[in-house]
Write a protein that holds these residues in place. Structure first.
Motif, PDB file in Angstrom:
ATOM      1  N   PHE A  88      30.380   5.325  22.206  1.00 44.93           N
ATOM      2  CA  PHE A  88      30.360   3.762  21.791  1.00 44.93           C
ATOM      3  C   PHE A  88      29.352   3.601  20.581  1.00 44.93           C
ATOM      4  O   PHE A  88      29.497   2.990  19.575  1.00 44.93           O
ATOM      5  N   LEU A  89      28.019   3.880  21.157  1.00 45.36           N
ATOM      6  CA  LEU A  89      26.979   3.854  20.132  1.00 45.36           C
ATOM      7  C   LEU A  89      27.099   4.466  18.879  1.00 45.36           C
ATOM      8  O   LEU A  89      26.907   3.915  17.765  1.00 45.36           O
ATOM      9  N   ALA A  90      27.558   5.620  18.999  1.00 42.61           N
ATOM     10  CA  ALA A  90      27.700   6.494  17.845  1.00 42.61           C
ATOM     11  C   ALA A  90      28.650   6.157  16.774  1.00 42.61           C
ATOM     12  O   ALA A  90      28.452   5.813  15.615  1.00 42.61           O
ATOM     13  N   LEU A  91      29.857   5.678  17.426  1.00 38.46           N
ATOM     14  CA  LEU A  91      31.040   5.310  16.556  1.00 38.46           C
ATOM     15  C   LEU A  91      30.358   3.913  15.982  1.00 38.46           C
ATOM     16  O   LEU A  91      30.707   3.584  14.672  1.00 38.46           O
ATOM     17  N   ASP A  92      29.787   3.043  16.613  1.00 41.75           N
ATOM     18  CA  ASP A  92      29.373   1.848  16.237  1.00 41.75           C
ATOM     19  C   ASP A  92      28.569   1.947  14.845  1.00 41.75           C
ATOM     20  O   ASP A  92      28.741   1.211  13.875  1.00 41.75           O
ATOM     21  N   GLU A  93      27.763   3.018  15.109  1.00 41.68           N
ATOM     22  CA  GLU A  93      26.874   3.065  13.776  1.00 41.68           C
ATOM     23  C   GLU A  93      27.696   3.611  12.793  1.00 41.68           C
ATOM     24  O   GLU A  93      27.720   3.120  11.542  1.00 41.68           O
ATOM     25  N   ALA A  94      28.544   4.643  12.842  1.00 43.03           N
ATOM     26  CA  ALA A  94      29.259   5.208  11.884  1.00 43.03           C
ATOM     27  C   ALA A  94      29.986   4.052  11.245  1.00 43.03           C
ATOM     28  O   ALA A  94      30.305   4.200  10.114  1.00 43.03           O
ATOM     29  N   ILE A  95      30.761   3.292  11.975  1.00 49.53           N
ATOM     30  CA  ILE A  95      31.509   2.237  11.446  1.00 49.53           C
ATOM     31  C   ILE A  95      30.670   1.273  10.628  1.00 49.53           C
ATOM     32  O   ILE A  95      31.263   0.964   9.536  1.00 49.53           O
ATOM     33  N   LYS A  96      29.579   1.097  11.007  1.00 53.93           N
ATOM     34  CA  LYS A  96      28.811   0.149   9.986  1.00 53.93           C
ATOM     35  C   LYS A  96      28.459   0.674   8.679  1.00 53.93           C
ATOM     36  O   LYS A  96      28.664  -0.068   7.625  1.00 53.93           O
ATOM     37  N   VAL A  97      28.079   2.060   9.001  1.00 53.88           N
ATOM     38  CA  VAL A  97      27.687   2.838   7.645  1.00 53.88           C
ATOM     39  C   VAL A  97      28.924   2.816   6.657  1.00 53.88           C
ATOM     40  O   VAL A  97      28.876   2.832   5.463  1.00 53.88           O
ATOM     41  N   THR A  98      30.105   3.185   7.268  1.00 53.85           N
ATOM     42  CA  THR A  98      31.269   3.376   6.317  1.00 53.85           C
ATOM     43  C   THR A  98      31.700   1.982   5.767  1.00 53.85           C
ATOM     44  O   THR A  98      31.922   1.938   4.551  1.00 53.85           O
ATOM     45  N   ASN A  99      31.634   0.840   6.596  1.00 48.02           N
ATOM     46  CA  ASN A  99      32.207  -0.374   5.893  1.00 48.02           C
ATOM     47  C   ASN A  99      30.751  -0.823   5.043  1.00 48.02           C
ATOM     48  O   ASN A  99      31.217  -1.467   3.960  1.00 48.02           O
ATOM     49  N   ARG A 100      29.767  -0.554   5.121  1.00 45.99           N
ATOM     50  CA  ARG A 100      28.892  -0.742   4.053  1.00 45.99           C
ATOM     51  C   ARG A 100      29.156  -0.215   2.636  1.00 45.99           C
ATOM     52  O   ARG A 100      29.036  -0.755   1.634  1.00 45.99           O
ATOM     53  N   ARG A 101      29.435   1.209   2.834  1.00 42.87           N
ATOM     54  CA  ARG A 101      29.798   1.989   1.638  1.00 42.87           C
ATOM     55  C   ARG A 101      31.136   1.443   1.024  1.00 42.87           C
ATOM     56  O   ARG A 101      31.398   1.261  -0.254  1.00 42.87           O
ATOM     57  N   VAL A 102      32.007   1.012   1.754  1.00 48.37           N
ATOM     58  CA  VAL A 102      33.330   0.312   1.503  1.00 48.37           C
ATOM     59  C   VAL A 102      32.942  -1.022   0.777  1.00 48.37           C
ATOM     60  O   VAL A 102      33.546  -1.141  -0.560  1.00 48.37           O
ATOM     61  N   ASN A 103      32.340  -1.865   1.415  1.00 47.08           N
ATOM     62  CA  ASN A 103      31.856  -2.880   0.348  1.00 47.08           C
ATOM     63  C   ASN A 103      31.095  -2.799  -0.925  1.00 47.08           C
ATOM     64  O   ASN A 103      31.454  -3.418  -1.902  1.00 47.08           O
ATOM     65  N   ALA A 104      30.382  -1.850  -0.658  1.00 52.75           N
ATOM     66  CA  ALA A 104      29.463  -1.557  -1.979  1.00 52.75           C
ATOM     67  C   ALA A 104      30.371  -1.005  -3.126  1.00 52.75           C
ATOM     68  O   ALA A 104      30.219  -1.555  -4.315  1.00 52.75           O
TER      69      ALA A 104
END
Lengths: 253, 114
Positions: free
Chosen positions: A157-173
């Motif tokens: 859960f914790l690992a996925l949460d972090e990964a999703i945040k990072v990926t979404n940041r890149r997508v938005n950028a």
């Protein structure tokens, strides 16, 4: 916010090609990352449900295990707790960490490992209550298996949460900064190239005009010169004849 | 990851730790033990120290902690952001499981929209 920003590029055709490639790459990157983010989110949702149900039921299991412990204590020697703690110990139950891979994200998973080499069934030096203690041990061991699984879910859960945040940041950028900038740069270069072309055409037209005018003038001058020459050469011939005709006594004719 | 299997650890009341040891997860060697019995007389600072010690060891995979003990060191837990070891809050005999207090459960419920 960054709607009209562009990069400082020198407007040539080659640079235009470079930026066109960049735009394509950025678009592809965006699509891929979006897919990754979606896959991760799906897994995440499933995980959430699992954690919720497992943790809720764990509360009940814990109660049962505690109860059986109380039973064992009552049936056996109440001091067996201390006997347990006094012994030197080597953990029989351990966990091994394995890595699960979801869309490129490594999730840790715990696996229960029982060390068989250590002494399994010990007597604890008690006269009675052995059966209760055995039951208690079993209950706790099962509880542990569930707890270990729960821990795996939690870490994932914790690992996925972090990964999703990072990926979404890149997508938005990509979506809000990189792609608009590149597109604006391309527009700028194209408009500059158009302008240069127009200037070129205008200049060429002007030059041609000037040339034509010059040519016309030259030609008319040339014509005039030719006429003059023809006229003057005829006159010359006549003069030459005349000069030849007169005043020379030696010429008999 | 590590080839050597990792230990479990527990910080909780006497009964919880007894069950832990009974199941065979207890470990004690020259350095220290992988459990801490917390009772009414244990000082919060001792709990925090043991917590820091257990989480800085890289051979501990899971740290079980009774919820009432977790409450005492809630601030330290909130700042905890390591991957290993995983902190698992478990109920104790006297304190039944409360999902609202569990940090992880709170986030899970929030995301599920409960």
């Amino acid at each position: 916010m960054s709607g009209n920003q562009r990069e400082n590029a020198f407007p040539t055709r080659q640079v235009l090609q470079i930026y066109k490639k960049k735009a394509k790459g950025a678009q592809k990157g965006y699509d891929l990352l979006k897919k990754k983010s979606d896959a991760l989110t799906v897994r995440f949702r499933a995980l959430l449900k699992q954690i919720y149900s497992t943790k809720s039921s764990m509360g009940d299991e814990m109660k049962e295990a505690s109860f059986s412990l109380a039973e064992a204590v009552w049936a056996a020697d109440s001091k067996f707790k201390y006997k347990l703690i006094d012994k030197p110990m080597d953990a029989r139950i351990r966990v091994r960490v394995q890595n699960d891979n979801v869309a490129g994200v490594r999730l840790p998973v715990f696996e229960k490992m029982t060390d068989q080499s250590a002494a399994a069934a010990e007597a604890y030096g008690l006269a009675r209550g052995g059966k209760e203690i055995e039951k208690c041990t079993k209950k706790w061991t099962t509880l542990f298996e569930n707890l270990i699984q729960l821990a795996s879910l939690q870490t994932s859960f914790l690992a996925l949460d972090e990964a999703i945040k990072v990926t979404n940041r890149r997508v938005n950028a990509l979506d809000n900064v990189v792609i608009p900038r590149t597109k604006n740069t391309i527009k700028y270069i194209e408009s500059e190239l158009d302008e240069l072309e127009r200037e070129d055409i205008f200049r060429i037209k002007k030059v041609l005009e000037v040339k034509r005018v010059k040519e016309a003038v030259e030609r008319s001058e040339f014509m005039a010169f030719q006429d003059d020459a023809a006229a003057s050469s005829a006159a010359d011939q006549a003069n030459m004849m005349n000069a030849y005709d007169t005043k020379d006594e030696d010429v008999i004719f | 990851m590590a080839e050597v299997p990792k230990l479990l650890a527990v910080m909780g009341d006497e009964d919880t730790v007894t069950g832990f040891l009974l199941a065979g997860a207890g470990h004690r060697d020259a350095r220290s033990a992988n459990y801490l019995i917390v009772d009414g007389k244990t000082k919060t600072s001792a709990i925090v120290d043991k917590f820091k010690e257990l989480t800085s060891r890289d051979d501990v995979g899971i740290l079980l902690i009774n919820q009432n003990v977790a409450e005492e060191i809630r601030e330290v837990l909130n700042l905890y952001d390591q991957m290993y070891p995983t902190i698992l809050e478990i109920p104790s005999k006297d304190h039944p499981y409360s999902a609202e207090k569990d940090y992880i459960m709170k986030r899970v419920m929030h995301m599920l929209g409960k």
